[in-house]
Design a protein around this motif. Structure first.
Motif, mmCIF file in Angstrom:
data_model
loop_
_atom_site.group_PDB
_atom_site.id
_atom_site.type_symbol
_atom_site.label_atom_id
_atom_site.label_comp_id
_atom_site.label_asym_id
_atom_site.label_seq_id
_atom_site.Cartn_x
_atom_site.Cartn_y
_atom_site.Cartn_z
ATOM 1 N N UNK A 1 49.190 35.280 36.551
ATOM 2 C CA UNK A 1 49.150 36.213 37.824
ATOM 3 C C UNK A 1 48.038 37.092 37.376
ATOM 4 N N UNK A 2 48.034 37.980 36.546
ATOM 5 C CA UNK A 2 46.989 39.155 36.124
ATOM 6 C C UNK A 2 45.928 38.442 35.432
ATOM 7 N N UNK A 3 46.202 37.518 34.694
ATOM 8 C CA UNK A 3 44.968 36.874 34.174
ATOM 9 C C UNK A 3 44.107 36.175 35.063
ATOM 10 N N UNK B 1 45.001 39.938 27.221
ATOM 11 C CA UNK B 1 46.019 39.059 27.678
ATOM 12 C C UNK B 1 45.946 37.500 27.349
ATOM 13 N N UNK B 2 44.750 37.067 27.688
ATOM 14 C CA UNK B 2 44.227 35.702 27.684
ATOM 15 C C UNK B 2 44.282 35.351 25.814
ATOM 16 N N UNK B 3 43.783 36.224 25.288
ATOM 17 C CA UNK B 3 43.868 35.775 23.846
ATOM 18 C C UNK B 3 45.161 35.747 23.467
ATOM 19 N N UNK B 4 46.144 36.687 23.629
ATOM 20 C CA UNK B 4 47.356 36.763 23.291
ATOM 21 C C UNK B 4 48.130 35.631 23.668
ATOM 22 N N UNK C 1 36.515 30.225 39.443
ATOM 23 C CA UNK C 1 36.233 30.797 40.461
ATOM 24 C C UNK C 1 37.452 31.880 40.913
ATOM 25 N N UNK C 2 38.502 31.547 40.556
ATOM 26 C CA UNK C 2 39.668 32.473 40.164
ATOM 27 C C UNK C 2 39.327 33.561 39.347
ATOM 28 N N UNK C 3 38.930 33.360 38.435
ATOM 29 C CA UNK C 3 38.780 34.170 37.272
ATOM 30 C C UNK C 3 37.479 35.327 37.957
ATOM 31 N N UNK C 4 36.594 34.731 38.431
ATOM 32 C CA UNK C 4 35.664 35.592 38.677
ATOM 33 C C UNK C 4 35.727 36.388 40.021
ATOM 34 N N UNK C 5 36.730 35.920 40.918
ATOM 35 C CA UNK C 5 37.298 36.821 41.919
ATOM 36 C C UNK C 5 38.098 37.722 41.599
#
Lengths: 415, 415
Positions: A278-280, A398-401, B284-288
């Motif tokens: 979700x948030x990442x 958050x990604x790292x954790x 793409x999701x990450x950039x958005x």
């Protein structure tokens, strides 16, 4: 043997582009024993280039310049270097043929502007560019090598092996070895207290550095010397002494990054992974798929940015969302189980949190995040974290954790 | 008024960390009219710091240093600066209280090592750190301001408003304005031929730069001067002259990046978006989702790294996969329709390709990618691209192309 890097480009001085060339070059140079003693970034101005070069040549054994070799008017490096090294630009036939071929392949005409790219300094050793039109150059002055490479990262990177070859032929290079230990769950100052005695007893050819970031401290040992075996064994000896002191906090040796470690471990044990983010917002998927070999173990991700998708695609129960909210342990747990069953994997990761800048409440302020990882044998790990920072940093941390949490579960599973 | 940046840290010189501080600082300083004339990166060595500072003070009106303020032994900047500016370190009560509070909040003891962070140069103007234990310092020498900030990006960033305030109070600052136009579908050299006459007629306070990368050329105009209105109107006048020349290639003005533009447009027209990513793996999701405001328009993504998921989750037909393969126009089209109907959105993006380094065939070599974007009224855009580069660059370029392709469709839809 030390080298100074000069990066040329107004875009670097106004902050439009992040200087990733410097770090790439430093890594490559370190691998063959070249110490980078300084990096100077300047704009596309003749006088600044000359002054920086004067200074670099008076301090370092070699100089590597990037940038300013394009065909447009703002690119002046080639002409400035030709003047500096007292030579003229002449048309290089081999380069011209390469450029002609480059445009033919793309069904484009060879214009006068493009043809100018074949004008190169008469006394320079030319390094071909297989991915663009700007050749690299190697000059010699007072027996020091000065390289000039294009600034476009991809073109520059492909030419580095040729640069390295010339450095190895010209200089007697020594050895540099870095080992980095990832440590978590302890602050920098507390860690330094624990290892102080050990640190004070390090031999003078080994340097220690602390790099705290995103919940992890990278403890780096760097050894410099002429005898590769001696350096390696001294480093290992020191790490053996250090290990008992930090055993409660040690995560792993740095192998570039946790996502790479994860892909390697999963490949080794033949297990698969899915993520529900979700948030990442897809960054975990992105970090994992940056690694070659990801496709053998990584099945995919559901980036569930809206509650609808958490329900319809991941099967999070409506009552879970209404009772506990999207940012909750319960939702994280249902997300992780949902994606594991949807994508039929052995392991899964889920994140749900509030990246900000808006969307926080007094109960769940911006920066709150739940992470859940699980395996298909019913084991899981849940972490509630709080990263009250900006959006990009929140996503990073958050990604790292999340990756570390799964590494931790894998460690347990593969014991 | 010009300023030099000095970034201190061995991690920067060995390439372990990319220097993102320099670009952030340059952007912030440019906004208030401060020209960054040089960036120097050096290691944690006393003599290198002193030499760099000597040089910077002899060339620039102000100096901003980052790094080396941590509590561990490898951090020496504070002591070096105290010597350089001929002062001593004394315990600063206000800072000590802040540090005490910092550790109390985290339920940690205040150790001697931490307490040392309150030792600060007697004659420096102290800038508080609300997110860490290293205070920033502002020294004055020959009426020039010298700032020393922590190197941890997040802490440094939060202190910049205080730095800016001091610069604005001390110097008479002028104005800098950058305008960047995104151009696509034409090579750098061809573009420069088209706009040569216009470029040659630019007034001397406006500089032009070409930044080619990932299929887009950023054409940047930078204007410098004392009269803000004059600068702005001169810039606009030049852009009005430029526009007719590049109208076939002009995409948009740079608003940081295409993903940000996309989120802004979707928010404005109240439409939603989903993505189905194979080879871009979530980028793409990450950039958005890096953009604040994404959650109002972006529903989510299915990262379908395996064929199973393309079938089961996105509904790509087995016969499509077997007849045309995963990397094909047909698969891309079914993916994009599949994710749009699964996530019930107005728009969707899909990518499928071969990022490499392995997985290529003679028919479909590494670097081949199909991108498809569509709306819920039956319109779509399909692009086959070929980016024979490395994995990370392939993902970057595909992401950019996909975002631009959707922007193109949106332009048509909102006409």
């Amino acid at each position: 043997m030390n080298l100074e890097i000069i990066n040329i480009g107004d875009e670097l001085l106004i902050g439009q582009v992040v200087n990733t060339n410097a770090s790439f070059l430093a890594q490559e140079l370190n691998k063959v024993g070249v110490v980078v003693s300084k990096v100077t970034t300047i704009g596309d101005k003749a006088q600044d280039i000359e002054t920086a070069l004067d200074l670099a040549l008076s301090n370092a054994d070699s100089v590597l310049i990037t940038g300013g070799l394009g065909p447009t008017k703002d690119d002046i490096t080639k002409q400035v270097l030709a003047n500096y090294f007292d030579t003229t630009l002449i048309e290089d036939n081999k380069t011209l043929e390469k450029i002609r071929h480059y445009f033919e392949q793309r069904n484009l005409p060879l214009t006068q502007t493009n043809r100018k790219q074949a004008l190169l300094p008469q006394n320079a050793d030319i390094i071909e560019n297989n991915y663009g039109t700007a050749a690299a150059m190697c000059f010699k002055k007072d027996n020091k090598l000065v390289f000039s490479l294009p600034g476009v990262p991809f073109e520059m990177k492909e030419m580095m092996p040729e640069v390295i070859k010339r450095l190895q032929n010209h200089y007697k290079l020594s050895f540099i070895e870095h080992k980095t230990l990832l440590v978590s769950g302890i602050g920098e100052s507390f860690l330094s207290d624990i290892i102080e005695q050990w640190e004070d007893s390090l031999p003078n050819f080994i340097r220690l550095a602390y790099l705290p970031n995103a919940g992890i401290i990278r403890l780096r040992l760097s050894a410099y010397g002429n005898d590769k075996n001696l350096i390696t064994s001294a480093l290992n000896e020191q790490i053996n002494k250090l290990m008992p002191l930090i055993k409660d906090y040690f995560l792993s040796f740095e192998q570039s990054n946790p996502s790479q470690t994860l892909v390697q471990i999963l490949n080794k044990i033949g297990k698969t992974l899915a993520t529900a983010e979700s948030c990442t917002g897809g960054n975990i998927a992105h970090q994992i798929t940056l690694n070659a070999g990801a496709s053998s173990v990584y099945q995919g991700s559901v980036v569930a940015y809206s509650n609808d998708i958490k329900q319809c695609v991941l099967g999070v129960k409506p009552e879970t969302l209404s009772q506990f909210g999207a940012v909750s342990e319960q939702t994280a747990k249902e997300m992780v189980r949902g994606v594991m069953s949807l994508l039929q994997t052995d392991y899964a990761i889920a994140t749900t949190g509030i990246a900000g800048p808006t969307g926080g409440t007094s109960d769940k302020p911006v920066g709150t995040v739940w992470i859940c990882v699980c395996d298909n044998k019913g084991n899981d790990r849940v972490a509630k974290c709080f990263f009250p920072t900006n959006r990009a940093n929140f996503i990073d941390r958050t990604t790292t954790e999340a990756l570390l949490l799964l590494l931790n579960l894998l460690q347990q599973d593969t014991k």
